[in-house]
Design an enzyme around this catalytic site. Structure first.
Site, PDB file in Angstrom:
ATOM      1  N   ARG A   1       3.708  37.301  16.883  1.00  0.00           N
ATOM      2  CA  ARG A   1       2.502  37.724  16.475  1.00  0.00           C
ATOM      3  C   ARG A   1       2.904  39.081  15.545  1.00  0.00           C
ATOM      4  O   ARG A   1       3.720  38.720  14.748  1.00  0.00           O
ATOM      5  CB  ARG A   1       1.811  38.395  17.556  1.00  0.00           C
ATOM      6  N   SER A   2       2.301  40.068  15.706  1.00  0.00           N
ATOM      7  CA  SER A   2       2.638  41.156  14.709  1.00  0.00           C
ATOM      8  C   SER A   2       4.032  41.615  14.558  1.00  0.00           C
ATOM      9  O   SER A   2       4.231  42.501  13.470  1.00  0.00           O
ATOM     10  CB  SER A   2       1.504  42.487  14.979  1.00  0.00           C
ATOM     11  N   ALA A   3       4.748  41.381  15.546  1.00  0.00           N
ATOM     12  CA  ALA A   3       6.301  41.729  14.968  1.00  0.00           C
ATOM     13  C   ALA A   3       7.038  40.996  13.880  1.00  0.00           C
ATOM     14  O   ALA A   3       7.657  41.328  13.419  1.00  0.00           O
ATOM     15  CB  ALA A   3       7.303  41.378  16.331  1.00  0.00           C
TER      16      ALA A   3
ATOM     17  N   LYS B   1       5.259  41.499  11.018  1.00  0.00           N
ATOM     18  CA  LYS B   1       4.924  42.487   9.945  1.00  0.00           C
ATOM     19  C   LYS B   1       6.249  43.042   9.374  1.00  0.00           C
ATOM     20  O   LYS B   1       6.413  43.278   8.190  1.00  0.00           O
ATOM     21  CB  LYS B   1       3.931  43.360  10.308  1.00  0.00           C
TER      22      LYS B   1
END
Length: 397
Positions: free
Chosen positions: A71-73, A75
């Protein structure tokens, strides 16, 4: 009892104990954690099974090479592409986005800077018309929608978490500046030289290594703990309100895609669909700080020059977040240590993934940290499972 596999260096045994407690006390069903210190792994653990929604004879055991969607890791690795292009003189973070992407200069976005994208200050966390999962995968619809979108606030004057749009914004700047997609640039210029099992756009040849993520329920604290029932936080209420900026930011793809769909994993979503092992995330962040070294591999590549490292972790946004509705701190593409996103120390920078994953670097202690799970709990920036590991690690230091 779940059997934990892997190794810990002398002095880091408390991390092993905290990792084991994640299964016995905090609801983990399959996970891995890796810590690098001064370029070498000192913790490398895994346990459980790779499918959060499987059990018994159907449960594939977690192996050292098991990867999961984080997921947003994602980014943090995505931000590294822009920082390295800046380091090489290919992208100016202080240039208007329209310098690279002329169609973007519309509806009040003429003065949006590249650094605004990294720091969630562009005012573009939502789309007036959400994309279908098919449009989100095609590589063109997301950037086109953002080029036509009016910002919610004057760019540069406030910040709000760009949960999904971050990926299309960064990806289009990279594509216009280099002629390569962000995922391809990452694979060729970062993952290959450093030796990372980390993909933004999963190749078919690696699909067999990836487990399945699914929601799992965190155990309730025992009555003996004496904890009072707290009112539902504002962000939880906002997620239930279809008109809120929070809900709209997290549902710019409607319906939400199936994260276990091979097509979703194979598409490049630099904001939310990276696939990685815990070892790769820790190694990536360690390589930002200095050369990494594994037994049999020899010294590796240092990614960030000192000036780039300072730039990445310099505070760009702080205070009330218009999407997450808590006080957040961001550098250039990375969350910084703070009350809503506690990391190891004030020097830490990295990124969580909603539901559990966490990865960061800590220059003060020369550390790279990565935690990956298949069991997604109701957390955004501060999941109790990796936080327990971070507390144990802090005690080791």
């Amino acid at each position: 009892m779940t059997e934990v596999q892997g190794t810990v260096a002398a002095g880091f045994e408390p991390v092993l104990h905290a990792f084991r407690a994640g299964f016995t006390e905090r609801g983990d069903v399959g996970a891995a954690v890796t810590v690098y210190r001064d370029g070498r792994p000192v913790v490398d653990l895994w346990a459980g099974h790779a499918e959060a929604d499987a059990s018994g004879t159907d449960a594939r055991p977690w192996q050292r090479e098991t990867a999961q969607i984080v997921r947003s890791a994602t980014k943090g690795p995505a931000a590294a592409v822009l920082h390295l292009l800046h380091q090489r003189g290919r992208i100016d973070l202080d240039a208007p986005v329209g310098t690279y992407w002329p169609e973007f200069k519309a509806r009040g976005k003429e003065r949006v800077l590249v650094r605004h994208l990294l720091a969630h200050r562009a005012g573009l966390p939502v789309l007036d018309t959400p994309l279908t999962p098919e449009q989100a995968r095609d590589g063109a619809s997301g950037p086109a929608a953002l080029a036509a979108q009016a910002p919610l606030w004057e760019p540069g004057t406030a910040h709000g978490y760009h949960a999904h749009t971050y990926g299309w914004l960064l990806g289009e700047v990279v594509a216009r500046a280099t002629g390569r997609s962000l995922g391809r640039w990452f694979a060729e210029e970062i993952a290959a030289p450093v030796g990372l099992d980390l993909w933004i756009g999963l190749p078919d040849a690696e699909a067999h290594r990836v487990g399945r993520v699914a929601p799992v329920t965190a155990p309730e604290p025992p009555a003996s703990a004496g904890l009072k029932v707290r009112p539902k936080p504002a962000v939880a209420r906002a997620h239930q309100d279809p008109t809120s900026v929070t809900r709209r930011a997290f549902t710019v793809i409607d319906p939400l895609p199936d994260e276990n769909d091979p097509a979703y994993r194979a598409a490049e979503h630099p904001a939310s669909a990276g696939v990685a092992t815990a070892h790769a995330l820790a190694r990536f962040y360690a390589a930002l700080l200095g050369p990494v070294d594994d037994v049999g591999r020899g010294p590796g590549t240092r990614l960030y020059a000192p000036a780039t490292l300072a730039l990445a972790r310099t505070e760009e946004s702080a205070g009330p977040d218009r999407v997450l509705l808590v006080r957040t701190r961001f550098g250039s593409g990375y969350m910084l240590h703070g009350p809503s996103s506690p990391l190891l120390s004030p020097s830490s920078f990295g990124h969580p993934g909603r539901g559990g994953s966490l990865a960061f670097a800590d220059p003060e202690h020369g550390l790279g940290f990565g935690y990956v799970t298949c069991g997604l709990q109701r957390s955004v920036t501060s999941d109790p499972r990796p936080q327990a590991l971070v507390r144990a690690l802090r005690g080791c230091l």
